[in-house]
Design a protein around this motif. Structure first.
Motif, PDB file in Angstrom:
ATOM      1  N   MET A  55      49.710  51.431  23.918  1.00 18.87           N
ATOM      2  CA  MET A  55      50.625  52.875  24.967  1.00 18.87           C
ATOM      3  C   MET A  55      51.620  52.187  25.938  1.00 18.87           C
ATOM      4  SD  MET A  55      48.194  56.153  25.858  1.00 18.87           S
ATOM      5  CE  MET A  55      48.259  56.696  23.962  1.00 18.87           C
ATOM      6  N   SER A  56      53.100  52.492  25.764  1.00 22.90           N
ATOM      7  CA  SER A  56      53.234  52.549  26.658  1.00 22.90           C
ATOM      8  C   SER A  56      52.997  53.555  28.085  1.00 22.90           C
ATOM      9  CB  SER A  56      55.127  52.250  26.030  1.00 22.90           C
ATOM     10  OG  SER A  56      55.805  53.567  26.288  1.00 22.90           O
ATOM     11  N   GLU A  57      53.453  53.476  29.055  1.00 24.57           N
ATOM     12  CA  GLU A  57      53.320  53.905  29.955  1.00 24.57           C
ATOM     13  C   GLU A  57      54.282  55.439  29.403  1.00 24.57           C
ATOM     14  OE1 GLU A  57      53.421  52.859  34.881  1.00 24.57           O
ATOM     15  OE2 GLU A  57      55.260  53.441  33.923  1.00 24.57           O
ATOM     16  N   GLU A  58      55.405  56.106  28.980  1.00 25.84           N
ATOM     17  CA  GLU A  58      55.430  56.833  28.657  1.00 25.84           C
ATOM     18  C   GLU A  58      55.423  57.384  27.831  1.00 25.84           C
ATOM     19  OE1 GLU A  58      58.391  58.255  30.588  1.00 25.84           O
ATOM     20  OE2 GLU A  58      58.475  56.125  31.681  1.00 25.84           O
ATOM     21  N   GLU A  59      54.449  57.076  26.981  1.00 21.27           N
ATOM     22  CA  GLU A  59      53.690  57.479  25.945  1.00 21.27           C
ATOM     23  C   GLU A  59      52.433  57.943  26.751  1.00 21.27           C
ATOM     24  OE1 GLU A  59      54.005  55.079  21.994  1.00 21.27           O
ATOM     25  OE2 GLU A  59      52.982  54.341  23.623  1.00 21.27           O
ATOM     26  N   LEU A  60      51.730  57.724  28.061  1.00 24.76           N
ATOM     27  CA  LEU A  60      50.877  58.352  28.886  1.00 24.76           C
ATOM     28  C   LEU A  60      50.492  58.608  29.424  1.00 24.76           C
ATOM     29  CD1 LEU A  60      47.575  58.031  29.310  1.00 24.76           C
ATOM     30  CD2 LEU A  60      48.900  56.283  31.194  1.00 24.76           C
ATOM     31  N   HIS A  61      52.560  58.940  29.696  1.00 24.19           N
ATOM     32  CA  HIS A  61      52.851  60.530  30.597  1.00 24.19           C
ATOM     33  C   HIS A  61      52.730  61.308  29.674  1.00 24.19           C
ATOM     34  CE1 HIS A  61      56.334  62.537  31.801  1.00 24.19           C
ATOM     35  NE2 HIS A  61      55.755  62.027  33.382  1.00 24.19           N
ATOM     36  N   LYS A  62      53.620  61.675  28.741  1.00 24.73           N
ATOM     37  CA  LYS A  62      53.269  62.777  27.820  1.00 24.73           C
ATOM     38  C   LYS A  62      52.235  63.246  27.132  1.00 24.73           C
ATOM     39  CE  LYS A  62      56.924  64.022  23.842  1.00 24.73           C
ATOM     40  NZ  LYS A  62      55.175  64.804  23.477  1.00 24.73           N
ATOM     41  N   ALA A  63      51.974  62.561  27.432  1.00 25.23           N
ATOM     42  CA  ALA A  63      50.639  62.622  26.497  1.00 25.23           C
ATOM     43  C   ALA A  63      49.458  63.612  27.654  1.00 25.23           C
ATOM     44  CB  ALA A  63      49.589  61.636  25.884  1.00 25.23           C
ATOM     45  N   LEU A  64      49.689  62.910  29.342  1.00 21.99           N
ATOM     46  CA  LEU A  64      48.928  63.394  30.074  1.00 21.99           C
ATOM     47  C   LEU A  64      49.921  64.951  30.765  1.00 21.99           C
ATOM     48  CD1 LEU A  64      47.894  60.824  31.869  1.00 21.99           C
ATOM     49  CD2 LEU A  64      46.273  61.678  30.281  1.00 21.99           C
ATOM     50  N   ALA A  65      51.049  64.721  30.536  1.00 25.57           N
ATOM     51  CA  ALA A  65      51.842  65.885  31.080  1.00 25.57           C
ATOM     52  C   ALA A  65      51.995  67.320  29.804  1.00 25.57           C
ATOM     53  CB  ALA A  65      53.545  65.492  31.120  1.00 25.57           C
ATOM     54  N   ASP A 143      41.972  61.007  18.660  1.00 22.83           N
ATOM     55  CA  ASP A 143      41.693  61.779  18.580  1.00 22.83           C
ATOM     56  C   ASP A 143      42.356  62.979  19.627  1.00 22.83           C
ATOM     57  OD1 ASP A 143      40.884  64.013  16.903  1.00 22.83           O
ATOM     58  OD2 ASP A 143      40.349  65.002  18.321  1.00 22.83           O
ATOM     59  N   ALA A 144      42.273  62.913  20.838  1.00 19.39           N
ATOM     60  CA  ALA A 144      42.567  63.768  21.942  1.00 19.39           C
ATOM     61  C   ALA A 144      43.154  63.418  22.957  1.00 19.39           C
ATOM     62  CB  ALA A 144      42.766  65.129  22.088  1.00 19.39           C
ATOM     63  N   ILE A 145      43.953  63.808  23.734  1.00 24.29           N
ATOM     64  CA  ILE A 145      44.357  63.245  25.501  1.00 24.29           C
ATOM     65  C   ILE A 145      44.191  64.367  26.055  1.00 24.29           C
ATOM     66  CG2 ILE A 145      45.444  61.904  27.515  1.00 24.29           C
ATOM     67  CD1 ILE A 145      46.285  59.955  25.481  1.00 24.29           C
TER      68      ILE A 145
END
Length: 461
Positions: A55-65, A143-145
């Motif tokens: 998972m890239s940092e941007e993907e993590l950012h989007k999932a959390l945001a 499953d979910a973030i």
């Protein structure tokens, strides 16, 4: 011979069981080795490691945001999250910890951290496409973030705002509410010493808003930004929204008159000047002297001045000048005579006749007969003649004419006021025009041994 045969049978028995136990042990080792390999392969932590590796940092950012929840009407949760992510997550090493209270065969939950800050939860469930590993084991998939409340990682601030009641105070564009008032009557922090003495001074309402986490912009009723009184201290920051309108006053009163403004008695701090100009040049006529007039002044008040005055317990009526200046005078003395009143009326009639009619020669003589010779008023009247002969003839119609505030000063002097409101119609050789005027004068009269004469005349400012 029989004993030897028996001993050989026992040895075979022991050998058999030994081999059986070894076989069972070997099989058990094979079983547990295979289980251990499957267990290691299917641990949720392995899946979590792979997820974070890919998972890239941007993907993590989007999932959390995408899972950020609202904070309050005064703050945008997404903005708070973006600021937090930029400062505390980007470029930081991530770690996780398994939540054992919610991990079972149906799900596994991990808390994700950047340093000490918890970012959110990763929920893993069994992968339906997992190979059949046996032993009830399976691969895991994400499953979910779910982002943790962003406020968990931010310092909370309490905001207190003092403002005039009814002013539309806002935080970051959102209005405050009545239920946020913690004190309906607090003093404005920047009151003058005079205003602090007032019993009926302005009161502010105090709002308290908590918790807030990000940038705070407080605006007053006109949309102007209000600066905080100081930096945040112990989690508290205070603002004061000042009233937009301020008040001032100028009050002139003779010495000995008690003047109060909104219940506060005026004293030395409010005195702007002392003067006795009304009696200037009259020393030879006033062996006992005149009296001083005191000018009180103040500005920058947030309370509407409620002005009163009294002299020896007698409430005085104010006279208000054109510029709002308030005048008080001594009340009528008990020994005022009709001759004094007649002198004031006769002088003013002569003065208005001279000032408003063309036949100035006779009018001036009549006026000079009513003025004490050698005074500034006498010089003023005599020196005005050349200009007055060119003045337009003017008719006067009084709506109001009052002679008041007669006060004895020694044995041969009295003061009074003349107040009038009138309509004037001026006629010249080329035009006629009308105007209204409200004006008044402070007068000093001296008895010259035979009659009362005007000695000083001062217009209200």
């Amino acid at each position: 011979m029989a004993e030897k045969k028996k001993s050989g049978g026992w040895g075979l028995f022991l050998l058999f069981w030994t081999m059986l136990l070894l076989l069972l042990g070997f099989l058990a080792c094979v079983f547990f080795y295979k289980y251990a390999a499957v267990y290691e392969q299917t641990r949720p932590e392995k899946a979590m490691d792979r997820i974070l590796e890919t998972m890239s940092e941007e993907e993590l950012h989007k999932a959390l945001a995408d899972s950020v929840t609202d904070v309050s009407e005064y703050e945008d949760a997404r903005t708070l999250f973006e600021n937090f992510f930029a400062q505390s997550v980007r470029g930081k090493k991530l770690s996780y910890r398994r939540d054992m209270s919610r991990s079972d065969s149906d799900q596994t939950v991990f808390f994700l951290y950047a340093g000490a800050a918890r970012l959110g939860e990763f929920r893993l469930v069994p992968d339906e496409n997992s190979p059949n590993y046996g032993f009830g084991r399976t691969d895991w998939r994400l499953d979910a973030i779910t982002a943790a409340p962003v406020t968990n990682n931010l310092a909370a601030i309490t905001v207190q705002i003092d403002a005039p009641d009814g002013v539309d105070v806002r935080i970051n564009g959102a209005p405050l509410h009545e239920e946020q008032i913690i004190d309906p009557a607090v003093d404005l922090t920047e009151l003058t010493p005079l205003e602090m003495r007032m019993g009926a001074r302005i009161r502010m309402v105090r709002y308290e808003i908590s918790p807030l986490y990000g940038d705070i912009i407080v605006t007053d009723g006109e949309g102007n930004e209000v600066a905080p009184l100081s930096a945040v201290e112990n989690g508290l920051v205070r603002y004061v929204v000042k009233p937009t309108e301020t008040y001032s006053f100028k009050i002139e009163a003779p010495e000995g008159v008690v003047v109060t403004v909104s219940g506060a008695e005026l004293g030395e701090e409010e005195i702007a000047s002392r003067e006795s100009n009304m009696f200037r040049g009259l020393d030879s006529w006033l062996p006992d002297g005149g009296y001083e007039t005191i000018l009180y002044a103040a500005d920058g008040l947030f309370t509407v001045p409620d002005i009163h005055a009294s002299y020896e317990g007698v409430e005085l009526s104010p006279v208000v000048g054109e510029d709002g200046k308030v005048y008080f005078f001594y009340p009528d003395s008990e020994d005022v005579t009709e001759l004094m009143r007649s002198a004031a009326e006769g002088f003013f009639d002569a003065y208005m006749s001279y000032a408003n009619y063309k036949y100035n020669g006779a009018a001036l003589n009549d006026l000079l007969d009513r003025i004490l010779p050698g005074t500034e008023l006498d010089s003023y009247a005599r020196n005005s003649y050349d200009a007055m002969i060119w003045a337009s003839a003017t008719e006067v119609s009084y709506d109001e004419l009052r002679y008041e505030n007669f006060h004895r000063v020694g044995s041969n002097c009295f003061t009074c006021t003349i107040l009038y409101k009138a309509d004037f119609t001026a006629t010249s050789w080329y035009e006629q025009y009308s105007y209204a005027m409200r004006d008044g004068y402070k007068m000093v009269f001296i008895h010259d041994g035979s009659t009362w004469r005007a000695a000083s005349m001062s217009a209200f400012d």
